[in-house]
Design a protein around this motif. Structure first.
Motif, PDB file in Angstrom:
ATOM      1  N   ALA A 183       0.846  -1.195   0.000  1.00 14.65           N
ATOM      2  CA  ALA A 183       0.000   0.000   0.000  1.00 14.65           C
ATOM      3  C   ALA A 183       0.879   1.243   0.000  1.00 14.65           C
ATOM      4  O   ALA A 183       2.079   1.163   0.257  1.00 14.65           O
ATOM      5  CB  ALA A 183      -0.899  -0.005   1.242  1.00 14.65           C
ATOM      6  N   TYR A 184       0.278   2.364  -0.287  1.00 12.28           N
ATOM      7  CA  TYR A 184       0.978   3.650  -0.350  1.00 12.28           C
ATOM      8  C   TYR A 184       2.223   3.549  -1.231  1.00 12.28           C
ATOM      9  O   TYR A 184       3.337   3.873  -0.809  1.00 12.28           O
ATOM     10  CB  TYR A 184       1.327   4.162   1.050  1.00 12.28           C
ATOM     11  N   GLY A 185       2.019   3.047  -2.444  1.00 17.84           N
ATOM     12  CA  GLY A 185       3.113   2.988  -3.409  1.00 17.84           C
ATOM     13  C   GLY A 185       4.220   2.047  -2.996  1.00 17.84           C
ATOM     14  O   GLY A 185       5.360   2.203  -3.428  1.00 17.84           O
ATOM     15  N   GLY A 186       3.900   1.065  -2.152  1.00 19.56           N
ATOM     16  CA  GLY A 186       4.903   0.076  -1.778  1.00 19.56           C
ATOM     17  C   GLY A 186       5.622   0.413  -0.482  1.00 19.56           C
ATOM     18  O   GLY A 186       6.508  -0.315  -0.043  1.00 19.56           O
ATOM     19  N   ASP A 187       5.222   1.525   0.174  1.00 16.63           N
ATOM     20  CA  ASP A 187       5.913   1.912   1.410  1.00 16.63           C
ATOM     21  C   ASP A 187       5.501   1.052   2.599  1.00 16.63           C
ATOM     22  O   ASP A 187       6.207   0.974   3.590  1.00 16.63           O
ATOM     23  CB  ASP A 187       5.624   3.385   1.740  1.00 16.63           C
ATOM     24  N   THR A 188       4.310   0.444   2.525  1.00 20.95           N
ATOM     25  CA  THR A 188       3.864  -0.377   3.642  1.00 20.95           C
ATOM     26  C   THR A 188       2.981  -1.515   3.126  1.00 20.95           C
ATOM     27  O   THR A 188       2.742  -1.610   1.925  1.00 20.95           O
ATOM     28  CB  THR A 188       3.109   0.496   4.686  1.00 20.95           C
ATOM     29  N   GLN A 189       2.557  -2.393   4.023  1.00 16.03           N
ATOM     30  CA  GLN A 189       1.691  -3.507   3.619  1.00 16.03           C
ATOM     31  C   GLN A 189       0.440  -3.534   4.480  1.00 16.03           C
ATOM     32  O   GLN A 189       0.480  -3.150   5.651  1.00 16.03           O
ATOM     33  CB  GLN A 189       2.434  -4.841   3.762  1.00 16.03           C
ATOM     34  N   MET A 190      -0.657  -3.969   3.890  1.00 12.39           N
ATOM     35  CA  MET A 190      -1.918  -4.097   4.621  1.00 12.39           C
ATOM     36  C   MET A 190      -2.340  -5.562   4.578  1.00 12.39           C
ATOM     37  O   MET A 190      -2.101  -6.243   3.581  1.00 12.39           O
ATOM     38  CB  MET A 190      -3.039  -3.302   3.935  1.00 12.39           C
ATOM     39  N   VAL A 191      -2.979  -6.011   5.663  1.00 18.71           N
ATOM     40  CA  VAL A 191      -3.530  -7.370   5.654  1.00 18.71           C
ATOM     41  C   VAL A 191      -5.051  -7.246   5.661  1.00 18.71           C
ATOM     42  O   VAL A 191      -5.618  -6.558   6.515  1.00 18.71           O
ATOM     43  CB  VAL A 191      -3.061  -8.171   6.891  1.00 18.71           C
ATOM     44  N   TYR A 192      -5.701  -7.852   4.686  1.00 17.44           N
ATOM     45  CA  TYR A 192      -7.165  -7.796   4.566  1.00 17.44           C
ATOM     46  C   TYR A 192      -7.752  -9.156   4.928  1.00 17.44           C
ATOM     47  O   TYR A 192      -7.288 -10.184   4.427  1.00 17.44           O
ATOM     48  CB  TYR A 192      -7.581  -7.470   3.122  1.00 17.44           C
ATOM     49  N   GLU A 193      -8.780  -9.152   5.804  1.00 15.19           N
ATOM     50  CA  GLU A 193      -9.539 -10.370   6.084  1.00 15.19           C
ATOM     51  C   GLU A 193     -10.551 -10.515   4.958  1.00 15.19           C
ATOM     52  O   GLU A 193     -11.333  -9.592   4.709  1.00 15.19           O
ATOM     53  CB  GLU A 193     -10.330 -10.227   7.396  1.00 15.19           C
ATOM     54  N   LEU A 194     -10.518 -11.643   4.267  1.00 18.97           N
ATOM     55  CA  LEU A 194     -11.445 -11.818   3.154  1.00 18.97           C
ATOM     56  C   LEU A 194     -12.695 -12.519   3.669  1.00 18.97           C
ATOM     57  O   LEU A 194     -12.758 -13.749   3.720  1.00 18.97           O
ATOM     58  CB  LEU A 194     -10.784 -12.631   2.036  1.00 18.97           C
ATOM     59  N   SER A 195     -13.667 -11.743   4.110  1.00 17.95           N
ATOM     60  CA  SER A 195     -14.891 -12.373   4.596  1.00 17.95           C
ATOM     61  C   SER A 195     -16.103 -11.541   4.197  1.00 17.95           C
ATOM     62  O   SER A 195     -15.996 -10.326   4.053  1.00 17.95           O
ATOM     63  CB  SER A 195     -14.848 -12.543   6.125  1.00 17.95           C
ATOM     64  N   GLY A 196     -17.209 -12.216   3.991  1.00 17.36           N
ATOM     65  CA  GLY A 196     -18.457 -11.511   3.708  1.00 17.36           C
ATOM     66  C   GLY A 196     -18.871 -11.526   2.252  1.00 17.36           C
ATOM     67  O   GLY A 196     -20.019 -11.265   1.946  1.00 17.36           O
ATOM     68  N   ALA A 197     -17.957 -11.781   1.332  1.00 16.61           N
ATOM     69  CA  ALA A 197     -18.319 -11.820  -0.092  1.00 16.61           C
ATOM     70  C   ALA A 197     -18.300 -13.272  -0.576  1.00 16.61           C
ATOM     71  O   ALA A 197     -17.616 -14.122   0.010  1.00 16.61           O
ATOM     72  CB  ALA A 197     -17.334 -10.987  -0.906  1.00 16.61           C
ATOM     73  N   PRO A 198     -19.036 -13.580  -1.649  1.00 13.48           N
ATOM     74  CA  PRO A 198     -19.077 -14.973  -2.118  1.00 13.48           C
ATOM     75  C   PRO A 198     -17.733 -15.442  -2.674  1.00 13.48           C
ATOM     76  O   PRO A 198     -17.412 -16.622  -2.612  1.00 13.48           O
ATOM     77  CB  PRO A 198     -20.135 -14.951  -3.225  1.00 13.48           C
ATOM     78  N   SER A 199     -16.969 -14.532  -3.229  1.00  6.83           N
ATOM     79  CA  SER A 199     -15.640 -14.912  -3.714  1.00  6.83           C
ATOM     80  C   SER A 199     -14.749 -13.673  -3.716  1.00  6.83           C
ATOM     81  O   SER A 199     -15.229 -12.547  -3.500  1.00  6.83           O
ATOM     82  CB  SER A 199     -15.725 -15.556  -5.100  1.00  6.83           C
TER      83      SER A 199
END
Ligand SMILES: Cc1cc2nc3c(=O)[nH]c(=O)nc-3n(C[C@H](O)[C@H](O)[C@H](O)COP(=O)(O)OP(=O)(O)OC[C@H]3O[C@@H](n4cnc5c(N)ncnc54)[C@H](O)[C@@H]3O)c2cc1C
Length: 327
Positions: free
Chosen positions: A140-156
């Motif tokens: 994220a932010y042009g590669g300056d940091t990383q984000m972790v996303y929980e993948l929940s709630g959508a069918p795929s």
């Protein structure tokens, strides 16, 4: 009930093979499929590249799904999104993985919008979290940091994997023998909404395939000095690249820009002269086997990435390197 499949999507590139990064996406997909008990499918849009079955087997895929249609012959975003949306409705994948490239940016978010999936771009990893759900890590932010996303709630979920996020690793137990399924798709009603009125200059070898790249940045001082980059690239049998500011300034063509918003390269040798080493530039070259940097500032960020660093004036050092390379 079977776990929903993990799908790696690719298409035939101009080189006649799978898209760059398909092997990395298969490697990641195999890990996720293994951890969730799902099948790993390689989905190919348009003409089936010669290497598709062999590559799918080498990377442990259970099947190759092939959507063949005249509308998919060449990259056309509307037809590709339509074909993918139909496939997702039919197969309900848990995850569709793409390798991120210029084309993917046009397809992945639109696919997610069409089928109500979650989408993560600039992905670097997908793993199974403690609760058993999927997690995607993305820069994220042009590669300056990383984000972790929980993948929940959508069918795929649709995840586009940044170039160089991981190394391709063939399946440990040897190749599988994937079945090939031809998937039918009705694309007769698709109308491309974007018309190509002029092709970008694409003569000669591509930076993405180059083994040796010599790139110049703002430290060159002016457009007249870019010829030093071209001469060294030619003497080494490589191609000339550039940082974004000198493209923006009009010193060189945009096809030569390396970085997050330019070309993602992975040469054996990347020589950067007068380039500071901003994360957005390094996103396009940090996978090089060897980085050599010339910079007058000993504290320049590029030296953190470089195996060999030359502190000094590139306008003095480049002519010496050209002379040595020509001998
Ligand atoms: C969303 C976004 C996307 C971006 N995408 C890209 C991208 O795709 N590619 C990209 O390159 N940038 C990209 N950028 C810009 C990036 O952040 C940097 O601004 C850019 O890479 C800096 O280019 P540079 O290193 O040539 O210039 P500078 O940062 O100005 O660095 C010049 C360097 O040259 C050195 N120098 C000066 N004189 C000499 C000399 N005589 N000899 C040797 N060294 C000298 C200086 O010490 C300095 O380190 C992006 C930025 C954003 C916000």
């Amino acid at each position: 009930m079977d776990a929903k499949p993990i799908v790696v999507c690719t298409w035939n590139e101009s080189q006649g093979g799978l898209t760059v990064g398909a092997e990395e996406a298969l490697t990641l997909g195999r890990g996720v499929a293994g951890a969730t008990g799902a099948k790993l499918r390689l989905l190919v849009l348009g003409p089936l590249p010669e290497a598709a079955m062999e590559t799918a087997g080498r990377f442990g895929a259970d099947a190759v799904d092939w959507i063949e249609d005249a509308a998919l012959e060449a990259f056309s975003p509307d037809a590709y999104v339509e074909a993918l949306a139909g496939y997702c409705q039919q197969e309900s994948p848990a995850l569709v993985l793409f390798n991120q490239a210029a084309d993917t940016r046009l397809v992945a978010p639109r696919l997610a919008g069409r089928v109500g999936a979650g989408v993560v771009m600039n992905g670097v990893d997908v793993s199974v979290g403690e609760g058993g759900g999927l997690q995607a890590t993305a820069s994220a932010y042009g590669g300056d940091t990383q984000m972790v996303y929980e993948l929940s709630g959508a069918p795929s979920y649709v995840v586009a994997l940044s170039a160089n996020a991981l190394l391709p690793e063939p399946a440990e137990g040897g190749p599988t023998e994937p079945e090939c399924r031809v998937i039918s798709s009705d694309l007769s009603g698709v109308q491309e909404r974007v018309r190509v009125i002029e092709q970008a200059r694409a003569e000669g070898p591509r930076l993405e395939d180059a083994d040796i790249i010599v790139s110049g940045g703002r430290g060159l001082g002016g457009p007249e000095n870019y010829k030093l980059i071209e001469q060294l690239a030619e003497a080494l049998g490589g191609l000339a690249g550039a940082s974004r500011p000198i493209v923006d300034e009009g010193w060189v063509d945009s096809s030569q820009q390396v970085g997050l918003t330019g070309k993602i390269t992975r040469p054996a040798l990347y020589l950067a002269a007068g380039i500071s080493g901003a994360s957005q530039h390094m996103a396009g070259c940090s996978a090089a086997k060897t980085i050599v940097a010339i910079n007058s500032d000993p504290d320049a960020a590029i030296f953190r990435y470089a195996r060999y660093g030359l502190v000094g004036d590139c306008l003095e050092i480049l002519p010496e390197l050209i002379r040595a390379a020509r001998q």
